[in-house]
Scaffold this active site. Structure first.
Site, PDB file in Angstrom:
ATOM      1  N   HIS A 181     -11.884   5.248  -8.368  1.00  0.00           N
ATOM      2  CA  HIS A 181     -13.516   4.814  -8.565  1.00  0.00           C
ATOM      3  C   HIS A 181     -13.357   5.209  -7.137  1.00  0.00           C
ATOM      4  CE1 HIS A 181     -12.050   1.713 -12.043  1.00  0.00           C
ATOM      5  NE2 HIS A 181     -12.797   3.065 -12.539  1.00  0.00           N
TER       6      HIS A 181
ATOM      7  N   ASP B 231       0.727  -1.155  -0.220  1.00  0.00           N
ATOM      8  CA  ASP B 231       0.124   0.115  -0.813  1.00  0.00           C
ATOM      9  C   ASP B 231       0.888   1.059  -0.134  1.00  0.00           C
ATOM     10  OD1 ASP B 231      -2.596   1.469   0.759  1.00  0.00           O
ATOM     11  OD2 ASP B 231      -1.321   1.706   2.480  1.00  0.00           O
TER      12      ASP B 231
ATOM     13  N   ASP C  73      -0.308   4.633   0.316  1.00  0.00           N
ATOM     14  CA  ASP C  73      -0.489   6.242   1.597  1.00  0.00           C
ATOM     15  C   ASP C  73       0.072   5.017   3.219  1.00  0.00           C
ATOM     16  OD1 ASP C  73      -0.808   8.320  -0.038  1.00  0.00           O
ATOM     17  OD2 ASP C  73      -2.512   7.013  -1.027  1.00  0.00           O
TER      18      ASP C  73
END
Length: 208
Positions: free
Chosen positions: A100, A17, A19
């Site tokens: 999205h 990941d 952030d």
């Protein structure tokens, strides 16, 4: 779901990941001049380099759907990640992101997609791009949505419990295989596991 750049390789892989795990969590920041590696990330990248596995970044980027920045701005983020990984000798396999959000303001990105974590789409795409089975991948993230995505995809999962998970919503796929306090601890864990699992070299006949 989209991917920017990276060269495929045939081996195990790290899916990580962005952030809060690899870089400091500054919400909706796409300014490369303000991106900073998270505490422990420099050592983690050094360790990943010694492992010689490709590393792919998998990241939800709902700022696109909410109109905070254009999707094209993520090219600068990808360039930063590529430079950082190259500097530490890491095989950068690409930046896989989901633009999205089901409640996004931009209708073009307002959808309940299969790539937004905790769905596994980003991880599946990264593994296909690299050319490895998901069972050979480790997913490392700082919240349980990362863990769920990894578990559903079939990866080994590590939660970096650095204070970013605040809801602790339980579920069938939301228990990590391992929990550590920092991303460098996650890297050490992977290295230890891989080295311990490696077969011992065969000795020549007559040697003991």
């Amino acid at each position: 779901m989209a991917v920017i750049g990276g060269a495929p390789a045939m081996t195990g892989a790290i899916l990580i990941d962005k952030d809060g795990t690899l870089i400091d969590d500054e919400p909706f920041n796409v300014d490369a001049d303000r991106i900073r590696l998270a505490p422990g990330a420099e050592q983690a990248l050094r360790d990943f380099a010694t492992l010689r596995w490709p590393v792919a970044v998998v990241s939800n980027q709902p700022g696109v759907a909410f109109g905070y920045f254009a999707e094209t701005s993520l090219g600068d983020v990808r360039d930063y990640l590529s430079r950082a990984m190259t500097y530490y000798g890491v095989d950068f396999a690409g930046f896989f992101y989901c633009p999205h959000h089901p409640e996004g303001r931009d209708a073009a990105y307002r959808t309940a997609c299969t790539c937004r974590k905790p769905a596994p789409g980003l991880l599946q795409a990264a593994a296909r791009h690299i050319g490895v089975p998901l069972s050979s991948c480790w997913m490392i993230g700082d919240i349980l949505d990362d863990v769920e995505a990894g578990n559903v995809a079939g990866c080994r999962t590590i939660l970096v419990d650095c204070g970013n998970e605040t809801m602790w919503r339980s579920g069938a796929h939301r228990t990590p295989d391992h929990t550590v306090g920092s991303v460098d601890a996650a890297a050490r864990l992977v290295l230890t596991y891989v080295r311990d699992a490696a077969p011992s070299p065969l000795l020549p006949l007559g040697k003991s």
